[in-house]
Design a protein around this motif. Structure first.
Motif, PDB file in Angstrom:
ATOM      1  N   TYR A 217      72.303  16.094  69.109  1.00 10.28           N
ATOM      2  CA  TYR A 217      71.520  16.984  68.237  1.00 10.28           C
ATOM      3  C   TYR A 217      71.378  16.392  66.838  1.00 10.28           C
ATOM      4  CZ  TYR A 217      72.176  20.663  71.791  1.00 10.28           C
ATOM      5  OH  TYR A 217      72.187  21.402  72.945  1.00 10.28           O
ATOM      6  N   ARG A 218      72.433  15.770  66.356  1.00 13.45           N
ATOM      7  CA  ARG A 218      72.369  15.203  64.996  1.00 13.45           C
ATOM      8  C   ARG A 218      71.424  14.003  64.914  1.00 13.45           C
ATOM      9  NH1 ARG A 218      78.703  15.128  62.972  1.00 13.45           N
ATOM     10  NH2 ARG A 218      79.076  17.385  63.042  1.00 13.45           N
ATOM     11  N   VAL A 219      71.167  13.364  66.061  1.00 14.22           N
ATOM     12  CA  VAL A 219      70.341  12.160  66.086  1.00 14.22           C
ATOM     13  C   VAL A 219      68.880  12.467  66.406  1.00 14.22           C
ATOM     14  CG1 VAL A 219      69.911  10.041  67.416  1.00 14.22           C
ATOM     15  CG2 VAL A 219      72.218  10.566  66.616  1.00 14.22           C
ATOM     16  N   ALA A 220      68.624  13.463  67.261  1.00 16.79           N
ATOM     17  CA  ALA A 220      67.303  13.621  67.881  1.00 16.79           C
ATOM     18  C   ALA A 220      66.188  13.925  66.883  1.00 16.79           C
ATOM     19  CB  ALA A 220      67.372  14.713  68.941  1.00 16.79           C
ATOM     20  N   GLY A 221      66.433  14.883  65.957  1.00 15.07           N
ATOM     21  CA  GLY A 221      65.381  15.256  65.012  1.00 15.07           C
ATOM     22  C   GLY A 221      64.282  16.092  65.651  1.00 15.07           C
ATOM     23  N   ALA A 222      63.286  16.468  64.854  1.00 19.99           N
ATOM     24  CA  ALA A 222      62.159  17.268  65.327  1.00 19.99           C
ATOM     25  C   ALA A 222      61.309  16.424  66.270  1.00 19.99           C
ATOM     26  CB  ALA A 222      61.338  17.743  64.142  1.00 19.99           C
ATOM     27  N   PRO A 223      60.652  17.060  67.258  1.00 22.09           N
ATOM     28  CA  PRO A 223      60.607  18.496  67.557  1.00 22.09           C
ATOM     29  C   PRO A 223      61.695  18.946  68.519  1.00 22.09           C
ATOM     30  CG  PRO A 223      59.080  17.357  68.982  1.00 22.09           C
ATOM     31  CD  PRO A 223      59.736  16.300  68.135  1.00 22.09           C
ATOM     32  N   TYR A 224      62.689  18.110  68.742  1.00 23.28           N
ATOM     33  CA  TYR A 224      63.710  18.414  69.745  1.00 23.28           C
ATOM     34  C   TYR A 224      64.722  19.432  69.228  1.00 23.28           C
ATOM     35  CZ  TYR A 224      61.566  14.144  71.443  1.00 23.28           C
ATOM     36  OH  TYR A 224      60.649  13.214  71.846  1.00 23.28           O
ATOM     37  N   VAL A 225      65.146  19.272  67.995  1.00 20.09           N
ATOM     38  CA  VAL A 225      66.143  20.172  67.416  1.00 20.09           C
ATOM     39  C   VAL A 225      65.796  20.470  65.961  1.00 20.09           C
ATOM     40  CG1 VAL A 225      68.016  19.326  68.910  1.00 20.09           C
ATOM     41  CG2 VAL A 225      67.653  18.287  66.667  1.00 20.09           C
ATOM     42  N   ARG A 226      66.351  21.584  65.480  1.00 22.16           N
ATOM     43  CA  ARG A 226      66.209  21.940  64.066  1.00 22.16           C
ATOM     44  C   ARG A 226      67.537  22.505  63.589  1.00 22.16           C
ATOM     45  NH1 ARG A 226      64.633  26.571  60.853  1.00 22.16           N
ATOM     46  NH2 ARG A 226      64.719  27.856  62.735  1.00 22.16           N
ATOM     47  N   PRO A 227      68.105  21.968  62.496  1.00 22.02           N
ATOM     48  CA  PRO A 227      69.355  22.533  61.967  1.00 22.02           C
ATOM     49  C   PRO A 227      69.100  23.881  61.308  1.00 22.02           C
ATOM     50  CG  PRO A 227      68.552  20.809  60.508  1.00 22.02           C
ATOM     51  CD  PRO A 227      67.632  20.821  61.689  1.00 22.02           C
ATOM     52  N   VAL A 228      69.910  24.852  61.662  1.00 24.36           N
ATOM     53  CA  VAL A 228      69.758  26.213  61.174  1.00 24.36           C
ATOM     54  C   VAL A 228      70.936  26.543  60.263  1.00 24.36           C
ATOM     55  CG1 VAL A 228      69.669  28.640  61.890  1.00 24.36           C
ATOM     56  CG2 VAL A 228      68.448  26.899  63.210  1.00 24.36           C
ATOM     57  N   ALA A 229      70.701  27.367  59.253  1.00 25.82           N
ATOM     58  CA  ALA A 229      71.769  27.762  58.330  1.00 25.82           C
ATOM     59  C   ALA A 229      72.947  28.330  59.120  1.00 25.82           C
ATOM     60  CB  ALA A 229      71.249  28.789  57.338  1.00 25.82           C
ATOM     61  N   PRO A 230      74.170  27.857  58.883  1.00 27.50           N
ATOM     62  CA  PRO A 230      75.316  28.264  59.704  1.00 27.50           C
ATOM     63  C   PRO A 230      75.580  29.766  59.726  1.00 27.50           C
ATOM     64  CG  PRO A 230      75.861  26.298  58.454  1.00 27.50           C
ATOM     65  CD  PRO A 230      74.526  26.764  57.954  1.00 27.50           C
TER      66      PRO A 230
END
Length: 351
Positions: A217-230
């Motif tokens: 997840y930390r590597v993939a980037g958009a559009p695969y994942v999006r970091p959300v406020a914890p």
């Protein structure tokens, strides 16, 4: 310096009497022992050692009628009221699959079993308890007032081990695996991600690339994942409740994953705990343990599977939440709610 001798079973039982209001897990932590060792010390005192074999336990649980299924991690407790039925055995993975109780079971972690039968200040407690090699709880089956208590004695007699020792040897607890990321293989990751046809293929795919779930997840980037406020999970559950959007909520440890499918309604914050308190489903989440949250998109044959997934500061997954497609396809409503969650600030995205 002389080592402190280990607590005897009698010492542990005395501590239990002295601190009768504490939960077993909390008392075990105070005593520096595992919860399974605490149970073992009470063998012959309202506790019976049983097999931990899920094939036998699930068949026994079915005889008990409506019970409470409980699966937990250090950060989240997942409780479902229902009946154990439609069990499918497997050497490496088994499952209970019905509308009420939905489990994925990994038998090698079902190591120590106990039957609890004790009269307490709050009434009679009866439960089948399973622990892993380290003595940590894997799964618990609690009888309720409406359970078949007449079947209990026969169930325990059938499951009981010949040896009823009041001591237990545990193995060291496995350390959580931190994020394993390979930024140099980001292109390969995205190329393989595009080829997914089922969410179950994901872990095999990232393992082949020498990563794990969080690292990918930390590597993939958009559009695969999006970091959300914890700290956005309260907003997520509140919005799901307001719109009565059904979801699948996954909570699991190494030995068992427990799933709720349906709406979430009564959302309550109590100190650090985010709680769902619904008929048939309770969840208790330590919101202050959430370090990372990701909105994740995975292609499948039935369309894009979107999830919101939370991790603790050591990289352990705390829970996963998916939209549902059956009996009515309302996955798009879940996706809209997930996409509206605030994005994590750059400092909140660990690398």
């Amino acid at each position: 310096m002389a080592q402190t001798p280990p607590l005897s079973a009698q010492d542990i039982r005395a501590a239990r009497l002295e601190k009768s209001t504490l939960r077993e897990r909390d008392l075990a932590e105070q005593l520096g022992i595992s919860e399974a060792e605490l149970m073992a010390a009470h063998v012959g005192h309202g506790v019976t050692r049983t097999t931990a074999n899920p094939d036998r336990l699930m068949a026994a649980a079915e005889k008990l009628g409506e019970v409470l299924a409980l699966t937990r991690t250090p950060s989240c407790v997942h409780e479902k009221l229902g009946r154990y039925a439609n069990y499918h055995s497997g050497e490496h993975a088994s499952m209970v699959l019905n509308e009420e109780i939905d489990l994925r079971i990994f038998p090698r972690h079902w190591v120590h079993g106990f039957a609890l039968d004790q009269q307490t200040e709050k009434g009679l407690r009866r439960a089948l308890l399973v622990f892993d090699a380290a003595g940590d709880a894997v799964h618990k089956i609690h009888l309720r007032d409406g359970s078949d208590h007449e079947a209990w004695a026969g169930v325990v007699a059938d499951l009981a081990l010949e040896m009823q020792d009041d001591t237990l040897r545990t193995e060291p607890r496995e350390a959580p695996e931190p994020a394993r990321a390979r930024a140099d293989r980001a292109g390969e990751l995205r190329e393989n991600w595009d080829k997914l046809t089922d969410t179950h293929q994901f872990l095999t795919m990232v393992s082949r690339l020498k990563m794990n779930r969080l690292g990918a997840y930390r590597v993939a980037g958009a559009p695969y994942v999006r970091p959300v406020a914890p700290q956005s999970l309260e907003a997520l559950f509140t919005e799901l409740s307001a719109k009565q959007v059904p979801v699948m909520v996954f909570v699991g440890n190494n030995g068992c994953i427990q799933i709720h499918s349906g709406p979430v309604t009564n959302i309550r914050m109590m100190g650090p705990w985010l709680n769902v308190l619904d008929p048939g489903f309770d969840m208790h989440l330590r919101n202050d343990h959430v370090a990372e949250v990701w909105e994740v998109h995975k292609p499948t044959r039935r369309g894009m599977a979107v999830s919101v997934e939370a991790f603790d500061s050591e990289g352990r997954i705390i829970l996963q939440i998916f939209g549902v497609r059956k009996p009515q396809d309302r996955a798009a409503e879940f996706e809209a709610i997930a996409s509206a969650l605030p994005e994590a600030a750059p400092a909140e995205v660990l690398s």
